[in-house]
Every structure is written in structure tokens, then in C-alpha cells.
Design a protein around this motif. Structure first.
Motif, PDB file in Angstrom:
ATOM      1  N   ARG A   1      24.220  56.958  87.137  1.00 26.86           N
ATOM      2  CA  ARG A   1      24.595  58.255  87.739  1.00 26.86           C
ATOM      3  C   ARG A   1      26.106  58.398  87.847  1.00 26.86           C
ATOM      4  NH1 ARG A   1      20.550  60.734  91.252  1.00 26.86           N
ATOM      5  NH2 ARG A   1      18.584  59.748  90.793  1.00 26.86           N
ATOM      6  N   MET A   2      26.762  57.316  88.291  1.00 25.19           N
ATOM      7  CA  MET A   2      28.211  57.405  88.456  1.00 25.19           C
ATOM      8  C   MET A   2      28.905  57.566  87.103  1.00 25.19           C
ATOM      9  SD  MET A   2      30.641  57.734  90.474  1.00 25.19           S
ATOM     10  CE  MET A   2      30.366  57.139  92.139  1.00 25.19           C
ATOM     11  N   LEU A   3      28.368  56.905  86.081  1.00 22.74           N
ATOM     12  CA  LEU A   3      28.986  57.022  84.753  1.00 22.74           C
ATOM     13  C   LEU A   3      28.845  58.441  84.198  1.00 22.74           C
ATOM     14  CD1 LEU A   3      28.063  53.599  83.108  1.00 22.74           C
ATOM     15  CD2 LEU A   3      30.285  54.319  83.983  1.00 22.74           C
ATOM     16  N   ILE A   4      27.750  59.103  84.547  1.00 24.87           N
ATOM     17  CA  ILE A   4      27.593  60.496  84.105  1.00 24.87           C
ATOM     18  C   ILE A   4      28.701  61.340  84.729  1.00 24.87           C
ATOM     19  CG2 ILE A   4      26.161  62.579  84.358  1.00 24.87           C
ATOM     20  CD1 ILE A   4      23.709  60.728  84.000  1.00 24.87           C
ATOM     21  N   ARG A   5      28.959  61.132  86.013  1.00 23.83           N
ATOM     22  CA  ARG A   5      30.025  61.895  86.682  1.00 23.83           C
ATOM     23  C   ARG A   5      31.388  61.560  86.090  1.00 23.83           C
ATOM     24  NH1 ARG A   5      29.669  61.624  93.121  1.00 23.83           N
ATOM     25  NH2 ARG A   5      31.579  62.816  92.883  1.00 23.83           N
ATOM     26  N   ALA A   6      31.623  60.251  85.857  1.00 17.55           N
ATOM     27  CA  ALA A   6      32.933  59.838  85.333  1.00 17.55           C
ATOM     28  C   ALA A   6      33.154  60.404  83.943  1.00 17.55           C
ATOM     29  CB  ALA A   6      33.015  58.318  85.310  1.00 17.55           C
ATOM     30  N   SER A   7      32.114  60.344  83.131  1.00 22.14           N
ATOM     31  CA  SER A   7      32.226  60.826  81.757  1.00 22.14           C
ATOM     32  C   SER A   7      32.507  62.338  81.750  1.00 22.14           C
ATOM     33  CB  SER A   7      30.926  60.487  81.023  1.00 22.14           C
ATOM     34  OG  SER A   7      30.889  61.086  79.781  1.00 22.14           O
ATOM     35  N   SER A   8      31.816  63.090  82.638  1.00 26.24           N
ATOM     36  CA  SER A   8      32.078  64.532  82.727  1.00 26.24           C
ATOM     37  C   SER A   8      33.498  64.781  83.214  1.00 26.24           C
ATOM     38  CB  SER A   8      31.119  65.212  83.701  1.00 26.24           C
ATOM     39  OG  SER A   8      29.814  64.868  83.404  1.00 26.24           O
ATOM     40  N   ALA A   9      33.947  63.975  84.185  1.00 27.60           N
ATOM     41  CA  ALA A   9      35.304  64.153  84.720  1.00 27.60           C
ATOM     42  C   ALA A   9      36.328  63.959  83.615  1.00 27.60           C
ATOM     43  CB  ALA A   9      35.549  63.158  85.852  1.00 27.60           C
ATOM     44  N   LEU A  10      36.134  62.923  82.828  1.00 29.81           N
ATOM     45  CA  LEU A  10      37.104  62.651  81.756  1.00 29.81           C
ATOM     46  C   LEU A  10      37.084  63.784  80.735  1.00 29.81           C
ATOM     47  CD1 LEU A  10      36.386  58.845  81.475  1.00 29.81           C
ATOM     48  CD2 LEU A  10      38.561  59.866  82.173  1.00 29.81           C
ATOM     49  N   GLY A  11      35.903  64.322  80.499  1.00 29.91           N
ATOM     50  CA  GLY A  11      35.779  65.461  79.579  1.00 29.91           C
ATOM     51  C   GLY A  11      36.571  66.662  80.083  1.00 29.91           C
ATOM     52  N   ARG A  12      36.614  66.834  81.422  1.00 29.82           N
ATOM     53  CA  ARG A  12      37.331  67.988  81.995  1.00 29.82           C
ATOM     54  C   ARG A  12      38.834  67.860  81.853  1.00 29.82           C
ATOM     55  NH1 ARG A  12      33.777  67.040  86.404  1.00 29.82           N
ATOM     56  NH2 ARG A  12      31.865  68.086  85.831  1.00 29.82           N
ATOM     57  N   PHE A  13      39.327  66.654  81.649  1.00 24.79           N
ATOM     58  CA  PHE A  13      40.769  66.488  81.503  1.00 24.79           C
ATOM     59  C   PHE A  13      41.278  67.184  80.246  1.00 24.79           C
ATOM     60  CE2 PHE A  13      40.702  63.166  84.678  1.00 24.79           C
ATOM     61  CZ  PHE A  13      41.945  63.309  85.244  1.00 24.79           C
ATOM     62  N   GLY A  14      40.439  67.168  79.192  1.00 23.52           N
ATOM     63  CA  GLY A  14      40.891  67.739  77.924  1.00 23.52           C
ATOM     64  C   GLY A  14      42.272  67.199  77.581  1.00 23.52           C
ATOM     65  N   ALA A  15      42.381  65.879  77.506  1.00 21.21           N
ATOM     66  CA  ALA A  15      43.689  65.237  77.325  1.00 21.21           C
ATOM     67  C   ALA A  15      44.441  65.871  76.163  1.00 21.21           C
ATOM     68  CB  ALA A  15      43.491  63.750  77.089  1.00 21.21           C
ATOM     69  N   PRO A  16      45.756  65.942  76.240  1.00 21.44           N
ATOM     70  CA  PRO A  16      46.516  66.627  75.205  1.00 21.44           C
ATOM     71  C   PRO A  16      46.531  65.900  73.859  1.00 21.44           C
ATOM     72  CG  PRO A  16      48.005  65.707  76.870  1.00 21.44           C
ATOM     73  CD  PRO A  16      46.607  65.456  77.342  1.00 21.44           C
ATOM     74  N   TRP A  17      46.310  64.592  73.855  1.00 20.45           N
ATOM     75  CA  TRP A  17      46.253  63.787  72.634  1.00 20.45           C
ATOM     76  C   TRP A  17      47.567  63.813  71.847  1.00 20.45           C
ATOM     77  CZ3 TRP A  17      42.285  61.391  74.264  1.00 20.45           C
ATOM     78  CH2 TRP A  17      41.153  62.058  74.721  1.00 20.45           C
ATOM     79  N   PRO A  18      47.879  62.891  70.963  1.00 18.22           N
ATOM     80  CA  PRO A  18      46.970  61.818  70.533  1.00 18.22           C
ATOM     81  C   PRO A  18      46.778  60.752  71.611  1.00 18.22           C
ATOM     82  CG  PRO A  18      49.120  61.477  69.537  1.00 18.22           C
ATOM     83  CD  PRO A  18      49.194  62.785  70.260  1.00 18.22           C
TER      84      PRO A  18
END
Ligand SMILES: N[C@@H](CCC(=O)N[C@@H](CS)C(=O)NCC(=O)O)C(=O)O
Length: 237
Positions: free
Chosen positions: A130-147
Motif C-alpha cells: 500500500r505504501m509503495l502505491i502511494r510513493a509511486s504515485s507521489a513520484l509520478g506527480r513530480f514530473g521531474a524535469p529530466w534527464p
């Protein structure tokens, strides 16, 4: 002359590897002292929680990876790995915190069943899922600028994230048959880019050989032949 900095720990530790990679990236001369984490008084005198890594400096000893990285940045020459811009710098810390608490610390609770001869309770496996689902969604929301995670330049956030994701990926592919890297837009390409760095190649080569010995030592070598490892091998081919 002996290098001024001595890094204590060993290659199976993702935290040790973060600091080692940072020292390599900054072109710092340092010596590695191979030791295990310990609760012995002489080790606790240098690392109050008895954990690795520990950095021995001319001023004294320092443990806790984030503190060590700050010390390195503030005392060593070489490429700047903390952005100068205060907002970006704080953003880097934000990413590090999320990864440390909601990814690394979570998958660590599954180590007994993955890297040691132990079992993980269904309750723990479910709570971590459950926590990994939240963490993974959170990281997705960052939309990091990359590379890189903060944009054009490599930063401590990348090094921290890279070694935590490497271990997390092994655990989640094994335990859940799922890849956090594949779930988050951009993360897989970022990870591949990080894997190509000279520092990553040196550090991961030592990690791979140390892990093999560690699994045998912990009677978890059976896991190497376990079907579930194929999830990791296939996803990362
Ligand atoms: N918060 C510490 C965590 C370091 C850590 O957990 N190190 C592990 C090895 S990867 C360790 O020393 N484990 C032994 C123990 O917990 O007793 C840091 O940031 O350096």
C-alpha cells in the motif's frame, strides 16, 4: 600520504554505495575501510546507531547518509552536487525524504524474506504494498524535469534515488512481480542513464559480487534460483 577521508562500510549497503558514488563523482581521494554494521561499543562510539556508512574526517566521525553528503559538499572541491538555487535544493531534499521514508524504509522491512533466510508476514507484505502505491504515485506527480531528477545537472537526489531504487526494484520484482521504475513516467530512462555513469559501474560491480556472498552467508542463496528473481532479470534486461 593517507587520504583525509576514510569511508567505513561495505558494498552490499545501498547507503554506503550512495556516499561512495558521491565521493567518486566529486573526484575526492578517499580510502574504503570494509566493516559491517555493529552494536559493539567501539563502533557505536563512531556511529551512534551502529549503522554504516560512517565517514572518518579530520574533524571527527560522521554517520547518517544525508549528513555525510552535506559534509562532503561543504568541504570538498569538485562538481557541485547540491543546486545553488534554494528552491531546487529543497526539492532535492524533498525527493530524498520521500524515497528514504516511503520507498527504502518500506522495502527494507521485506529484506528477511528476500535477502535473508526469513519469512515476510502477509500483513507486512500488504502494508508495504500500500505504501509503495502511494510513493509511486507521489513520484509520478513530480514530473521531474529530466534527464536528472532536478533537471540538467546531476545532484545528490539522483545518487540517493539511484541506489535506493536499485535495491527497491529487486525487492518489489521479487515480492510483488512489479517494477516501480516501469510504473513512473521517465524513471526507467533516468535509471538507465544513471547506470551508465562511471561511478555507478564501479560501485555496482562491487555490489553485485558482495550481494552474491551475502545471500550465501544469510542462507538465502536459494533465492538466486527462485523463479521470482526472473521478474527482476527480465524487467531490467
Ligand atoms: N539512516 C541511515 C541508514 C543506514 C542503514 O540503514 N545502513 C544499514 C546498511 S544498508 C545498516 O547499517 N544496517 C544495520 C542495522 O540497522 O543495524 C543512513 O542514512 O545512513
Amino acid at each position: 600520504m593517507m587520504p583525509a577521508l576514510r569511508l567505513h562500510g561495505y558494498a552490499v549497503s545501498n547507503y554506503f554505495n550512495i556516499v561512495r558514488a558521491a565521493l567518486i563523482e566529486k573526484n575526492v581521494e578517499f580510502e574504503i575501510v570494509t566493516v559491517r554494521a555493529s552494536q559493539q561499543p567501539d563502533f557505536l562510539a563512531h556511529s551512534p546507531m551502529g549503522k554504516i556508512p560512517v565517514l572518518e574526517t579530520p574533524q571527527g566521525w560522521m554517520s547518517e547518509t544525508v549528513a555525510i553528503l552535506e559534509y562532503i559538499e561543504d568541504t570538498q572541491d569538485g562538481p557541485c552536487l547540491h543546486p545553488v538555487d534554494p528552491y531546487l535544493r529543497a526539492r532535492g531534499r524533498q525527493i530524498i525524504n520521500i524515497i528514504q521514508m516511503y520507498v527504502e524504509a518500506q522495502v527494507r522491512t521485506l529484506y528477511p524474506g528476500v535477502f535473508m533466510d526469513g519469512k515476510n508476514s502477509p500483513e507486512t507484505v500488504e502494508a508495504v504494498r500500500r505504501m509503495l502505491i502511494r510513493a509511486s504515485s507521489a513520484l509520478g506527480r513530480f514530473g521531474a524535469p529530466w534527464p536528472f531528477l532536478l533537471g540538467k545537472e546531476l545532484s545528490y537526489a539522483d545518487l540517493f534515488a539511484y541506489y535506493c531504487f536499485d535495491i527497491a526494484e529487486r525487492v518489489t520484482c521479487f515480492e510483488y512481480g512489479r517494477s516501480l521504475l516501469a510504473e513512473t513516467e521517465g524513471l526507467k530512462a533516468w535509471f538507465a542513464l544513471m547506470s551508465k555513469r562511471a561511478s555507478s559501474r564501479v560501485v555496482m560491480a562491487d555490489f553485485d559480487s558482495a550481494l552474491g556472498s551475502y545471500l550465501i552467508e544469510k542462507n538465502a542463496a536459494y533465492n538466486l534460483g527462485n523463479e521470482k528473481w526472473k521478474n527482476y532479470a527480465q524487467r531490467n534486461a
